[in-house]
Design an enzyme around this catalytic site. Structure first.
Site, mmCIF file in Angstrom:
data_model
loop_
_atom_site.group_PDB
_atom_site.id
_atom_site.type_symbol
_atom_site.label_atom_id
_atom_site.label_comp_id
_atom_site.label_asym_id
_atom_site.label_seq_id
_atom_site.Cartn_x
_atom_site.Cartn_y
_atom_site.Cartn_z
ATOM 1 N N GLU A 43 2.094 -3.234 3.653
ATOM 2 C CA GLU A 43 1.907 -4.261 2.619
ATOM 3 C C GLU A 43 2.535 -5.580 3.069
ATOM 4 O OE1 GLU A 43 1.211 -5.713 -0.068
ATOM 5 O OE2 GLU A 43 0.486 -4.343 -1.618
ATOM 6 N N ASN A 130 7.113 -7.011 -6.758
ATOM 7 C CA ASN A 130 6.002 -6.549 -5.928
ATOM 8 C C ASN A 130 5.443 -7.611 -5.000
ATOM 9 O OD1 ASN A 130 2.958 -5.979 -5.494
ATOM 10 N ND2 ASN A 130 3.712 -4.018 -6.227
ATOM 11 N N ASN A 187 0.303 -7.569 -10.125
ATOM 12 C CA ASN A 187 0.481 -7.270 -8.706
ATOM 13 C C ASN A 187 0.399 -8.541 -7.862
ATOM 14 O OD1 ASN A 187 0.307 -6.091 -6.072
ATOM 15 N ND2 ASN A 187 -0.411 -4.189 -6.994
ATOM 16 N N ASP A 233 -5.373 -5.813 -5.252
ATOM 17 C CA ASP A 233 -3.951 -5.798 -4.933
ATOM 18 C C ASP A 233 -3.551 -7.224 -4.575
ATOM 19 O OD1 ASP A 233 -1.361 -5.238 -4.007
ATOM 20 O OD2 ASP A 233 -1.944 -3.295 -3.235
#
Length: 309
Positions: A43, A130, A187, A233
């Site tokens: 990520e 996040n 997110n 995302d």
């Protein structure tokens, strides 16, 4: 050996799927370079123009990895890393990171020290920050879903103390405010080119919403797009204001009016993306266990520390 590039971890076809005529001018390499593979869930890619390297998080393995653009070598940048997820750079080019495991947002100073920007709201611990973006005024905006405290996989199992999963802003003077509180699991997020809009994904709802930015406040929150394959995302914009969003089948590209223009199909589920390279026309993708890149005819929107479009 200096000057010798490491072999790629393979390549894959770069399949561009046009869904609207306005996607016709967007194209790029015929193959995706797989720069590295071997993660569990990767990520948060972020590019350093000065250092010519890419950083990303391998969240369950609790490390940040570094790929060198000049040598193609991959090394460990930080381990342990607080189960870091999303990253960006601030107006001075410093690394800003969301740490699932430590339930905080931090900044890495030029001398290597770490400054905590946010770790609690009204005396209660954040969930697991996040993703994060920085506005040109120096304010830091981040999402705070609960993925890092749902289990021990991406952090440490814990309880939600703040009453839900929200979006926050850290002012230049350090004050923390809540700017949105009607999300399921907020997110990815990205500002429009003029910073008048903020796009935010809700990964549980598989949507992108768009808010009007008025100083330190948000209003609106209308539906911008719904994901047709998996969930949204991470998101980024290009210099034409188009929204590039990660999805299960690759990257979905949206016109500023919300029309899905086309897709870049990728063999692994894409978690996040960023632009890099000297011309900001190299697209970097974190996707399940791997990191991919390709050069495109689009250019990424500038970072907060860069010149305006």
């Amino acid at each position: 050996m200096t000057g010798i590039l490491e072999p790629l971890a393979g390549t894959a076809p770069a399949v561009w799927e046009k869904l609207d005529d306005r996607f016709a001018g967007i194209r790029g390499d015929s193959r995706l370079e797989r720069l590295w593979t071997g993660g569990r869930w990767v990520e948060g890619p972020v590019y350093s123009a000065a250092g010519r390297y890419l950083l990303w998080s391998d969240i369950p393995n609790d490390r940040i990895l570094r790929w060198d653009e000049t040598s193609y070598q991959v090394s460990v940048f930080r381990n342990p890393a607080g189960n870091t997820n999303g990253h960006t750079r601030d107006t001075e080019g410093r690394l800003v990171s969301c740490e699932h495991g430590n339930r905080r947002v931090t900044r890495t100073e030029h001398h290597g020290g770490i400054t905590v920007l946010a770790h609690e709201y009204d005396g209660k611990r954040l969930n697991s920050p996040n993703d994060v973006v920085v506005k040109r005024d120096g304010s830091v905006w981040f999402t705070d879903p609960a993925y890092g405290i749902d289990s021990d996989y991406e952090g440490y199992k814990g309880e939600i103390e703040t009453g839900g999963c929200h979006v926050y802003r850290v002012a230049p003077d350090g004050a923390l405010t809540r700017v949105a509180d009607d999300f399921n699991r907020p997110n990815g997020l990205a500002f429009s080119l003029d910073e008048s809009l903020l796009y935010i994904t809700d990964s549980e709802e598989a949507t992108i919403r768009v808010f009007t930015v008025d100083g330190d406040e948000l209003s609106g929150g209308e539906l911008f797009a719904e994901c047709g394959n998996g969930i949204f995302d991470g998101i980024r914009l290009d210099t034409q204001g188009r929204v590039w969003a990660s999805a299960a089948d690759g990257v979905h590209v949206y016109h500023p009016d919300g029309t899905l223009l086309g897709k870049l199909l990728v063999p692994e589920t894409v978690s996040n993306l960023t632009w890099g390279g000297p011309k900001r026309n190299r697209l970097f993708l974190t996707a399940t266990a791997s990191v991919y890149s390709l050069f495109t005819t689009a250019n990424g929107a500038p970072e907060a520390y860069g010149p305006r479009v």
